[in-house]
Design an enzyme around this catalytic site. Structure first.
Site, PDB file in Angstrom:
ATOM      1  N   HIS A  51     -35.077   4.534  13.779  1.00  0.00           N
ATOM      2  CA  HIS A  51     -36.417   5.086  13.571  1.00  0.00           C
ATOM      3  C   HIS A  51     -36.515   5.747  12.204  1.00  0.00           C
ATOM      4  O   HIS A  51     -36.655   6.974  12.100  1.00  0.00           O
ATOM      5  CB  HIS A  51     -36.768   6.079  14.685  1.00  0.00           C
ATOM      6  CG  HIS A  51     -37.015   5.402  15.994  1.00  0.00           C
ATOM      7  ND1 HIS A  51     -36.550   5.889  17.193  1.00  0.00           N
ATOM      8  CD2 HIS A  51     -37.645   4.238  16.287  1.00  0.00           C
ATOM      9  CE1 HIS A  51     -36.905   5.064  18.154  1.00  0.00           C
ATOM     10  NE2 HIS A  51     -37.560   4.059  17.639  1.00  0.00           N
ATOM     11  N   GLU A 136     -32.934   2.616  26.137  1.00  0.00           N
ATOM     12  CA  GLU A 136     -31.555   2.902  26.588  1.00  0.00           C
ATOM     13  C   GLU A 136     -31.522   3.034  28.113  1.00  0.00           C
ATOM     14  O   GLU A 136     -30.633   2.487  28.784  1.00  0.00           O
ATOM     15  CB  GLU A 136     -31.040   4.193  25.938  1.00  0.00           C
ATOM     16  CG  GLU A 136     -29.623   4.546  26.391  1.00  0.00           C
ATOM     17  CD  GLU A 136     -29.176   5.933  25.949  1.00  0.00           C
ATOM     18  OE1 GLU A 136     -29.499   6.331  24.816  1.00  0.00           O
ATOM     19  OE2 GLU A 136     -28.495   6.608  26.739  1.00  0.00           O
ATOM     20  N   THR A 173     -27.850   9.280  27.245  1.00  0.00           N
ATOM     21  CA  THR A 173     -26.879   9.994  26.399  1.00  0.00           C
ATOM     22  C   THR A 173     -27.457  11.236  25.710  1.00  0.00           C
ATOM     23  O   THR A 173     -26.704  12.138  25.357  1.00  0.00           O
ATOM     24  CB  THR A 173     -26.341   9.055  25.306  1.00  0.00           C
ATOM     25  OG1 THR A 173     -27.443   8.481  24.598  1.00  0.00           O
ATOM     26  CG2 THR A 173     -25.495   7.947  25.892  1.00  0.00           C
ATOM     27  N   ASN A 231     -35.807  12.460  17.728  1.00  0.00           N
ATOM     28  CA  ASN A 231     -34.795  13.506  17.543  1.00  0.00           C
ATOM     29  C   ASN A 231     -35.118  14.368  16.324  1.00  0.00           C
ATOM     30  O   ASN A 231     -34.834  15.562  16.304  1.00  0.00           O
ATOM     31  CB  ASN A 231     -33.384  12.911  17.519  1.00  0.00           C
ATOM     32  CG  ASN A 231     -33.068  12.190  16.229  1.00  0.00           C
ATOM     33  OD1 ASN A 231     -32.799  12.830  15.220  1.00  0.00           O
ATOM     34  ND2 ASN A 231     -33.085  10.865  16.254  1.00  0.00           N
TER      35      ASN A 231
HETATM   36  S1  SF4 Z   1     -23.503   8.793  19.087  1.00  0.00           S
HETATM   37 FE1  SF4 Z   1     -24.743   9.641  20.741  1.00  0.00          FE
HETATM   38  S2  SF4 Z   1     -26.794   9.927  19.882  1.00  0.00           S
HETATM   39 FE2  SF4 Z   1     -25.674   8.533  18.526  1.00  0.00          FE
HETATM   40  S3  SF4 Z   1     -26.195   6.470  19.250  1.00  0.00           S
HETATM   41 FE3  SF4 Z   1     -24.300   7.073  20.296  1.00  0.00          FE
HETATM   42  S4  SF4 Z   1     -24.988   7.973  22.197  1.00  0.00           S
HETATM   43 FE4  SF4 Z   1     -26.773   7.886  20.863  1.00  0.00          FE
END
Ligand code: SF4
Length: 300
Positions: A51, A136, A173, A231
Site C-alpha cells: 500500500h 489475509e 497477524t 497501518n
Molecule cells: S512481518 Fe508481520 S506485519 Fe509484516 S507481512 Fe509479515 S505478518 Fe504482516
C-alpha cells in the site's frame, strides 16, 4: 531510537522512530519481487503488493503489472503472491493457467494458514480473530475450510455456538495481543476445550509503540506512508492522540514549511509499507533546508 542533528542555520534535530518502515515480511516480499522482475522482465501481482503508490510506481517501471484476479493474468506468466497470501483456490487457478508462481507470502502469515488448517483437520471449530474483509483473513479462512468463523476484534464477546465443545483459535497477524486474550477468555467460559495458536506478529505493535515513545520527546512528528495504508493511518492516529503536532505525508514534496514554525526537534515515523528510499529522500530534503527559523524553514 536513532538521533541525527542537521547542520542548518538553526539546528533541527531529527529523531527516528525505531523500528520504522518495512517490516520483515514486506521487505522479504519486495526483494523477492525485485529479483523476479530482474529475471523475467514482466511479473503480474494479484492486487497491489504493497500500500504505497510511490513504491508501486517504481516497481511498475521495472515491469510489474497489477492484476485484480487470476482471470486477468495471461497463461504461463510469472505471478507474484503478496505478503499476506492468497487462498489455495487462487493458487489452483494460477496453476491451471501454467503460471510461474513467485510466493511472497510472509512466513508469519503462512503459519496462521497452517495452524488454521491443522485445527480444522483435528476437528476443532476454528475461530479467526480479524477483519473478515481483509485478504489475509480470507486466505486463512479458506485454508481452514470446514467449520470456521471470523470474529471481529471490536466484538469478541461472542460465546461459541451451542453444542460446540472444541474450539480452535488463530489470529490475523496484525491483531492486538490483548484482544486475542479477551477472545480466549470469553470462549473458555462456554466451551470444554480451547486450543489457541498465537499467530500475531509483533511488527505492527512495535511500530505503534515506537511512535508513541517518540511523541514524548519531539516538537512534532512527520509520519510518512501511503494514504491507503491502514497501518500508517494507525501511526498517525496514535501520534495525534498524544497531542504532539503530527503531519502525514506520502513523500517529501508534501511538506509545508509553515508546519515547522517554532519546532526544533522533529520525529520521523514510517508505516510498515513505506520503503527506506522514501524516508531517506525526506531526510535529505530536511538536510538541504537552508534555514530553520521561528517562521518556518526554507530550501536552498
Ligand atoms: S512481518 Fe508481520 S506485519 Fe509484516 S507481512 Fe509479515 S505478518 Fe504482516
Amino acid at each position: 531510537m536513532e538521533r541525527k542533528t542537521l547542520e542548518t542555520e538553526v539546528k533541527i534535530e531529527l529523531k527516528f522512530a525505531e523500528p520504522r518502515g518495512f517490516c520483515f515480511g514486506v521487505r522479504r516480499a519486495i526483494s523477492t519481487l525485485e529479483e523476479s522482475l530482474a529475471r523475467f522482465g514482466r511479473v503480474y501481482a494479484l492486487g497491489s503488493p504493497i500500500h504505497n503508490s510511490q513504491e508501486i510506481n517504481r516497481l511498475r517501471t521495472l515491469g510489474l503489472v497489477v492484476a485484480e484476479s487470476p482471470l486477468d493474468v495471461p497463461s504461463k506468466a510469472a505471478v507474484f503472491i503478496r505478503a499476506h497470501g492468497v487462498s489455495g483456490e487462487v493458487i489452483e487457478q494460477l496453476a491451471a493457467k501454467g503460471s510461474r508462481i513467485i510466493d511472497g507470502t510472509c512466513p508469519f502469515v503462512r503459519k496462521a494458514q497452517e495452524k488454521a488448517a491443522f485445527l480444522s483437520r483435528e476437528g476443532y471449530m476454528v475461530l479467526i480473530l480479524g477483519d473478515k474483509d481483509h485478504p489475509e483473513v480470507q486466505a486463512i479462512r479458506q485454508f481452514a475450510g470446514g467449520s470456521v468463523s471470523v470474529v471481529d476484534p471490536t466484538d469478541v464477546d461472542l460465546p461459541a455456538a451451542p453444542g460446540i465443545s472444541r474450539v480452535g483459535i488463530v489470529s490475523q497477524t496484525t491483531q492486538r495481543r490483548e484482544t486475542l486474550s479477551l477472545l480466549v477468555s470469553n470462549v473458555t467460559r462456554v466451551t470444554d476445550e480451547v486450543r489457541v495458536f498465537n499467530t500475531i506478529c509483533g511488527a505492527t505493535a512495535a511500530r505503534q509503540e515506537s511512535v508513541e515513545r517518540l511523541a514524548g520527546s519531539v516538537d512534532g512528528i512527520i509520519v510518512i506512508g501511503g494514504k491507503n495504508s491502514a497501518n500508517t493511518a494507525k501511526l498517525v492516529e496514535i501520534s495525534e492522540k498524544t497531542g504532539t503536532p503530527t503531519i502525514w505525508i506520502e513523500n517529501d514534496g508534501d511538506l509545508e514549511s509553515g508546519w515547522f514554525r517554532g519546532k526544533r526537534t522533529i520525529g520521523i515515523a514510517a508505516g510498515a509499507s513505506t520503503p527506506d528510499w522514501l524516508v531517506h529522500k525526506l531526510e535529505n530534503r530536511l538536510a538541504s533546508a537552508k534555514s530553520a527559523r521561528e517562521d518556518g524553514w526554507e530550501d536552498d
